[in-house]
Design an enzyme around this catalytic site. Structure first.
Site, short mmCIF file in Angstrom:
data_model
loop_
_atom_site.label_atom_id
_atom_site.label_comp_id
_atom_site.label_asym_id
_atom_site.label_seq_id
_atom_site.Cartn_x
_atom_site.Cartn_y
_atom_site.Cartn_z
N ASP A 1 0.79 -1.23 0.00
CA ASP A 1 0.00 0.00 0.00
C ASP A 1 0.82 1.29 0.00
N ASN B 1 -5.29 -1.86 -3.38
CA ASN B 1 -4.83 -2.76 -4.44
C ASN B 1 -5.73 -2.71 -5.66
N ASN C 1 8.18 -0.57 11.66
CA ASN C 1 9.50 -1.12 11.36
C ASN C 1 9.73 -1.28 9.86
N HIS D 1 12.75 -4.21 2.19
CA HIS D 1 11.72 -4.85 1.37
C HIS D 1 10.35 -4.77 2.02
N TRP E 1 7.71 -1.59 2.89
CA TRP E 1 7.48 -0.14 2.88
C TRP E 1 8.80 0.60 2.57
N ARG F 1 10.59 -6.03 20.79
CA ARG F 1 11.68 -6.80 20.18
C ARG F 1 12.82 -5.87 19.80
N GLY G 1 1.31 -3.79 23.90
CA GLY G 1 -0.01 -3.28 24.27
C GLY G 1 0.00 -2.12 25.25
N TYR H 1 -9.78 -9.78 9.65
CA TYR H 1 -10.31 -9.07 10.82
C TYR H 1 -10.12 -10.01 12.02
N ASP I 1 8.77 -9.84 4.67
CA ASP I 1 9.20 -9.16 3.44
C ASP I 1 8.58 -9.72 2.16
N1 LIG Z 1 6.80 -6.73 3.14
C1 LIG Z 1 5.70 -6.20 3.67
N2 LIG Z 1 5.70 -4.88 3.96
C2 LIG Z 1 4.59 -4.33 4.51
C3 LIG Z 1 3.41 -5.07 4.70
C4 LIG Z 1 3.45 -6.46 4.40
O1 LIG Z 1 2.48 -7.20 4.59
N3 LIG Z 1 4.61 -6.97 3.87
N4 LIG Z 1 2.29 -4.47 5.19
C5 LIG Z 1 2.22 -3.02 5.13
C6 LIG Z 1 1.17 -2.58 6.04
S1 LIG Z 1 -0.45 -2.58 5.48
C7 LIG Z 1 1.42 -2.19 7.27
S2 LIG Z 1 0.13 -1.76 8.27
C8 LIG Z 1 2.79 -2.08 7.75
C9 LIG Z 1 3.00 -2.72 9.08
O2 LIG Z 1 4.37 -2.79 9.34
P1 LIG Z 1 4.96 -2.30 10.67
O3 LIG Z 1 4.44 -0.97 11.01
O4 LIG Z 1 6.42 -2.39 10.60
O5 LIG Z 1 4.31 -3.36 11.68
P2 LIG Z 1 4.70 -4.86 12.02
O6 LIG Z 1 5.76 -5.36 11.08
O7 LIG Z 1 3.48 -5.66 12.15
O8 LIG Z 1 5.33 -4.76 13.48
C10 LIG Z 1 6.36 -3.83 13.72
C11 LIG Z 1 6.95 -4.00 15.09
O9 LIG Z 1 5.97 -3.80 16.12
C12 LIG Z 1 6.43 -4.49 17.25
N5 LIG Z 1 5.34 -4.60 18.23
C13 LIG Z 1 4.49 -5.63 18.45
N6 LIG Z 1 3.61 -5.32 19.41
C14 LIG Z 1 3.89 -4.05 19.81
C15 LIG Z 1 3.32 -3.15 20.76
O10 LIG Z 1 2.34 -3.45 21.45
N7 LIG Z 1 3.86 -1.91 20.86
C16 LIG Z 1 4.94 -1.52 20.13
N8 LIG Z 1 5.40 -0.29 20.29
N9 LIG Z 1 5.51 -2.36 19.23
C17 LIG Z 1 4.99 -3.59 19.07
C18 LIG Z 1 6.94 -5.80 16.68
O11 LIG Z 1 7.89 -6.38 17.53
C19 LIG Z 1 7.53 -5.36 15.34
O12 LIG Z 1 8.93 -5.26 15.41
O13 LIG Z 1 3.71 -2.70 6.88
C20 LIG Z 1 3.53 -2.41 5.54
N10 LIG Z 1 4.63 -3.01 4.84
N1 LIG Z 2 -6.30 -10.69 11.56
C1 LIG Z 2 -5.69 -9.63 11.04
N2 LIG Z 2 -6.37 -8.79 10.26
C2 LIG Z 2 -5.76 -7.73 9.70
C3 LIG Z 2 -4.41 -7.44 9.95
C4 LIG Z 2 -3.70 -8.32 10.81
O1 LIG Z 2 -2.51 -8.14 11.09
N3 LIG Z 2 -4.36 -9.39 11.32
N4 LIG Z 2 -3.83 -6.35 9.36
C5 LIG Z 2 -4.69 -5.26 8.95
C6 LIG Z 2 -3.97 -4.35 8.06
S1 LIG Z 2 -2.67 -3.46 8.73
C7 LIG Z 2 -4.31 -4.16 6.76
S2 LIG Z 2 -3.50 -2.96 5.87
C8 LIG Z 2 -5.40 -4.93 6.14
C9 LIG Z 2 -5.03 -5.41 4.75
O2 LIG Z 2 -6.11 -5.94 4.13
P1 LIG Z 2 -6.10 -6.16 2.52
O3 LIG Z 2 -5.60 -4.95 1.87
O4 LIG Z 2 -7.44 -6.64 2.19
O5 LIG Z 2 -4.97 -7.22 2.37
P2 LIG Z 2 -4.70 -8.55 1.59
O6 LIG Z 2 -4.72 -9.65 2.55
O7 LIG Z 2 -3.47 -8.30 0.82
O8 LIG Z 2 -5.90 -8.82 0.59
C10 LIG Z 2 -5.95 -8.20 -0.63
C11 LIG Z 2 -6.57 -9.13 -1.64
O9 LIG Z 2 -6.69 -8.39 -2.85
C12 LIG Z 2 -6.30 -9.16 -3.95
N5 LIG Z 2 -5.83 -8.21 -4.97
C13 LIG Z 2 -4.58 -7.71 -5.11
N6 LIG Z 2 -4.53 -6.85 -6.15
C14 LIG Z 2 -5.78 -6.80 -6.68
C15 LIG Z 2 -6.36 -6.07 -7.76
O10 LIG Z 2 -5.69 -5.30 -8.41
N7 LIG Z 2 -7.68 -6.28 -8.01
C16 LIG Z 2 -8.44 -7.11 -7.24
N8 LIG Z 2 -9.73 -7.22 -7.51
N9 LIG Z 2 -7.91 -7.81 -6.21
C17 LIG Z 2 -6.61 -7.65 -5.93
C18 LIG Z 2 -5.24 -10.07 -3.40
O11 LIG Z 2 -5.17 -11.26 -4.18
C19 LIG Z 2 -5.68 -10.31 -1.96
O12 LIG Z 2 -6.41 -11.49 -1.83
O13 LIG Z 2 -5.70 -6.05 6.93
C20 LIG Z 2 -5.97 -5.74 8.27
N10 LIG Z 2 -6.50 -6.92 8.88
S1 SF4 Z 3 7.57 -1.38 -1.35
FE1 SF4 Z 3 7.63 -3.06 -2.87
S2 SF4 Z 3 5.57 -3.96 -2.91
FE2 SF4 Z 3 5.44 -1.95 -1.88
S3 SF4 Z 3 4.85 -0.55 -3.54
FE3 SF4 Z 3 7.10 -0.49 -3.36
S4 SF4 Z 3 7.80 -2.03 -4.87
FE4 SF4 Z 3 5.62 -2.41 -4.52
MO LIG Z 4 -1.83 -2.01 7.16
#
Ligand SMILES: Nc1nc2c(c(=O)[nH]1)N[C@H]1C(S)=C(S)[C@@H](COP(=O)(O)OP(=O)(O)OC[C@H]3O[C@@H](n4cnc5c(=O)[nH]c(N)nc54)[C@H](O)[C@@H]3O)O[C@H]1N2
Ligand SMILES: Nc1nc2c(c(=O)[nH]1)N[C@H]1C(S)=C(S)[C@@H](COP(=O)(O)OP(=O)(O)OC[C@H]3O[C@@H](n4cnc5c(=O)[nH]c(N)nc54)[C@H](O)[C@@H]3O)O[C@H]1N2
Ligand code: SF4
Ligand SMILES: [Mo]
Length: 736
Positions: free
Chosen positions: A16, A113, A172, A176, A178, A201, A218, A424, A602
């Site tokens: 995102d 997405n 964090n 690879h 964000w 951590r 928490g 969810y 990653d």
């Molecule tokens: N490769 C990759 N990159 C992503 C994503 C992905 O799915 N894959 N998802 C993207 C999205 S949507 C999001 S929201 C972000 C999330 O990415 P980040 O914001 O980095 O979140 P996390 O990796 O879930 O956790 C980060 C840190 O929070 C710590 N942590 C756990 N519990 C707590 C707590 O209660 N308090 C504090 N202060 N720290 C705690 C964990 O130890 C961990 O090191 O990453 C984005 N980037």
């Molecule tokens: N239990 C639990 N729930 C969570 C979280 C968690 O840590 N634990 N994290 C939360 C967070 S931080 C976030 S950001 C959200 C993320 O929630 P989502 O953004 O819904 O994340 P994804 O699981 O990647 O699901 C996206 C789906 O979209 C599909 N997709 C990808 N690109 C396209 C496209 O171009 N078109 C269409 N039609 N489909 C596509 C993918 O195949 C995938 O199945 O989830 C939240 N919910």
């Molecule tokens: S960090 Fe990687 S997955 Fe996310 S938008 Fe950039 S190239 Fe795409």
């Molecule tokens: Mo997220």
């Protein structure tokens, strides 16, 4: 003769953060995705981005509409034409609305997405009277945006380029994960900016931090109250800004005095002198930022923790200043989605039926309506749906209504680009709710567990197959060009097309008059007297220079026009108007560990990409992190398979013993299922390792004001098990 290679610029939506990348077409397919040629952007790419051709050309991509023929969830389908699918969906949706009212349908999506929705989902819903829109952003930046508005009326973006101090509450970003934010933090550090990390951590960011506070999961809200205690009592705040622009400083001072550092040390487990040192470092930096973090989106004290971040920004004078946090307002050159959504068309009566409106109102229409006048006055339009997260129904209430018909039945779900079943809390209840639907439509690119539960599965396009101008959903004023490189395969199409075709079948032709995405983009860009093809000629992106301290002109977009340290809105809603710390369920004898979900992996974005071999090979199975002392106590070692159990359910995963973990804590990853087991395991293993199975949405696990679940620190236990079937299949994804 050499053929000229033509590259185009597309905004990656695999995660995102939206890097603008360069793509090459060969024989009608995207053959290569690579970094931008502009040196300012060329580092913003990760290995998921370069893997895009593997994803977009994957043999299992959905290419034709499917209609369910077996039992729901049985995964048996017939292929039908897009036209037949849309006709039948419209008819069945009308039947649900006739019987249950428009509140009987729900939409779940994440938006980023699928990109080209342009809030057409909200537009459609608002026109038919349907308030129940939910999204993954309810657990991400969307709910943070809504809570930020309570305090100063907008959701700010850090000025990474000029800041002198970055405070990461868990957040964090890595090379690879964000990547642009990782790069921005890295550059700031190279300039000499201080980095303060709060994380149980030793995370990647913590390794290089100037200060690392290893708090108990928490407890972020308590930590912030401790910081404020130091900042206020040592008079490190911006007294001038506070006296002119803040409401309720005296009340806040009294509240923070209830949190002396001894108490905060006891709650968080962090030495009081380190807490004071960090608070001083933050408050005394000339320009400091607390970037958005998902950690405080997902806690029992979430509303207070997010408000405390806002309050810290405000009282230290970091709002709308160089090196601080910028309140951008709506784009002046691109019609925002908030306007396209037509929130003013949904009646008061239907708004008040939105699920969550009564119990947990903060990100629902209830608060949006309370902020409407001030938002209009300051930012020029009443509805600010920032990061899509300010007008949502509460997901838990929606799934409960689906499962139990309480307070009324919800009987149709349209899910787009969202793996609803696993995204969810309380996966068992979500399953029950989905099994109880009259109609489920999934718009997807792969057959996910959620899509397997649908009546109709529509094949989606991907970012290399559509034109777009990507904004940041009003978080900032940045606009980026995203070009179509190839045509979508067979009958795949956009979510924009879906809502247009559905709207027209439901008698809303007048409001769905754009035939193509490009026509819609021309309309959105008409605010700056440009068309999409004009914008294409500029090729890259634009970010108007920021204007600072804009509040001097019209104040803040809150009811008082000030920064509300004391929230008049929370007071009117009978919640505590001041921030506080609420303790989540504590470990017990039966469940001795503090479990948190997350630490993004990653190779994957959320529940995605487990079917992409080049990515899955980097992380074949889900890992539970455990400290060596805990591993010894449990008599488990590296790579043992264990069961992690909570009061809500149990999952299976492999142990990774890590010195960097905090003792007594267990990490469970988000979103694991096993696409390779499709046809063998129920819903391709969606219940084997998914964190959503573990997370409860009972009241004692929910934040009061928003009703978001506590993902960061719930009680659990582990025990060794024999390796499950999936441990053998993990490495053997078909060679495709
Ligand atoms: N490769 C990759 N990159 C992503 C994503 C992905 O799915 N894959 N998802 C993207 C999205 S949507 C999001 S929201 C972000 C999330 O990415 P980040 O914001 O980095 O979140 P996390 O990796 O879930 O956790 C980060 C840190 O929070 C710590 N942590 C756990 N519990 C707590 C707590 O209660 N308090 C504090 N202060 N720290 C705690 C964990 O130890 C961990 O090191 O990453 C984005 N980037
Ligand atoms: N239990 C639990 N729930 C969570 C979280 C968690 O840590 N634990 N994290 C939360 C967070 S931080 C976030 S950001 C959200 C993320 O929630 P989502 O953004 O819904 O994340 P994804 O699981 O990647 O699901 C996206 C789906 O979209 C599909 N997709 C990808 N690109 C396209 C496209 O171009 N078109 C269409 N039609 N489909 C596509 C993918 O195949 C995938 O199945 O989830 C939240 N919910
Ligand atoms: S960090 Fe990687 S997955 Fe996310 S938008 Fe950039 S190239 Fe795409
Ligand atoms: Mo997220």
């Amino acid at each position: 003769m050499t053929t000229k290679v033509r590259s185009k610029y597309s905004v990656c939506t695999i995660c995102d953060i939206g890097c603008q990348l360069r793509g090459i077409e060969k024989d009608g397919h995207v053959s290569r995705i690579m970094a931008h040629d502009n040196p300012l952007l060329s580092k913003n790419i990760c290995y998921k981005g370069t893997a895009a051709p593997h994803i977009h050309n994957h043999v299992d991509r959905l290419r034709v509409p499917l209609k369910r023929v077996g039992e729901r969830g049985e995964d048996c389908w017939e292929e039908i034409s897009y036209k037949q699918a849309m006709n039948e969906i419209a008819e069945r949706l009308k039947a649900v609305i006739d019987r249950y009212g428009a509140e009987g349908i729900a939409v779940s999506t994440s938006g980023w997405n699928t990109q080209t929705t342009h809030s057409m989902d909200r537009r459609f819903m608002n026109l038919i009277g349907a308030p129940n829109w939910i999204s993954g952003v309810a657990l991400c930046a969307g709910n943070t945006a809504a809570v930020n508005r309570l305090t100063y009326g907008w959701f700010p973006m850090p000025d990474f380029g000029n800041t002198n101090c970055i405070v990461l509450f868990g957040h964090n970003p890595r090379k690879h994960s964000w990547t642009p934010i990782y790069n921005a933090i890295k550059s700031a550090r190279a300039r000499g900016a201080k980095i303060i990390v709060l994380d149980p951590r030793v995370s990647d960011q913590a390794q290089n931090a100037d200060l690392h506070l290893r708090l108990r999961a928490g407890t972020d809200a308590a930590m912030c109250l401790g910081w404020l205690n130091v900042i206020i009592n040592e008079q490190l705040y911006d007294a001038d800004f506070v006296s002119r622009w803040c409401l309720g400083f005296d009340e806040l001072s009294q509240r923070v005095n209830e949190y002396p550092l001894e108490r905060v040390e006891q709650i968080t487990g962090v030495d009081r002198s380190l807490i004071a040192q960090a608070a001083r470092a933050y408050a005394s930096s000339d320009g400091a930022v607390i970037p958005w973090t998902p950690i405080t989106d997902q806690q029992i004290s979430s509303t207070s923790a997010i408000r405390l971040h806002s309050i810290l920004r405000a009282v230290t004078g970091n709002l709308d200043v160089v090196g601080g946090e910028l309140l951008s307002g709506f784009s002046q050159s691109y019609i925002p989605e908030s306007e396209l959504a037509l929130h003013e068309m949904l009646s008061e009566e239907q708004k008040s039926k939105q699920l969550g409106y009564k119990d947990h109102p903060v990100f629902t229409y209830r608060v949006a309506e309370m902020l409407k006048e001030s938002t209009d006055k300051v930012w020029g339009y009443p509805y600010a749906d920032l990061v899509m997260g300010c007008h949502m129904a509460n997901p838990t209430n929606v799934f409960r209504a689906m499962a139990t018909a309480n307070p009324y039945p919800v009987k149709a779900l349209i899910t787009l680009g969202n793996n609803t079943l696993m995204s969810y809390a309380n996966q068992h209840q979500i399953m029950q709710g989905l099994m109880n639907q009259d109609l489920i439509v999934a718009h997807e690119i792969f057959m996910t567990p959620t899509a397997m539960l649908a009546d109709y599965v529509l094949p989606g396009d991907v970012f290399t197959e559509r034109n777009h101008v990507a904004d940041t959903w009003s978080w900032s004023n940045r606009l980026m060009l995203s070009q179509k490189i190839v045509e979508p395969p067979e009958q795949a199409s956009s979510t924009f097309q879906f809502w247009t075709d559905l709207g027209r079948r439901m008698g809303l032709e007048e409001y769905f008059s754009w035939d193509t995405i490009e026509e819609m983009l021309d309309y959105r860009l008409s605010r700056s007297k440009r068309t999409f093809s004009d914008f294409e000629k500029q090729r890259y992106m634009e970010l108007p220079p920021p204007k600072f301290r804009k509040y001097r002109k019209n104040g803040f977009a809150t009811p008082s026009g000030k920064v509300e340290l004391y929230s008049t809105i929370l007071a009117d809603l009978d919640f505590d108007p001041l921030p506080y710390y609420r303790e989540g369920p504590r470990p017990t004898k039966e469940y001795p560990y503090t479990v948190f979900t997350g630490v993004r992996e990653d190779p994957f974005f959320q529940t995605g990409q487990r079917n992409i071999r080049v990515l899955r090979d980097r992380c074949p199975v889900p890992k539970l992190f455990l400290h060596p002392i805990d591993a010894k106590r449990e008599d488990v070692s590296e790579d043992d398979w264990v069961c992690l159990e909570t009061s809500s359910g149990r999952v299976t995963a492999q142990i990774s013993v890590q010195e960097s973990m905090r003792e007594g804590h267990v990490r469970v990853p988000h979103g694991w299922w096993y696409p390779e087991t499709r046809g063998e395991e129920k819903l391709a293993g969606a219940f084997i390792s998914s964190d959503a199975v573990l997370c409860s949405d009972d009241d004692e696990f929910l934040d009061l004001e928003q009703g978001v679940p506590h993902f960061k620190g719930f009680p659990g236990r582990i025990f060794k098990v024999t390796p499950p079937v999936i441990s053998r299949t993990s490495k053997v994804l078909e060679k495709k």
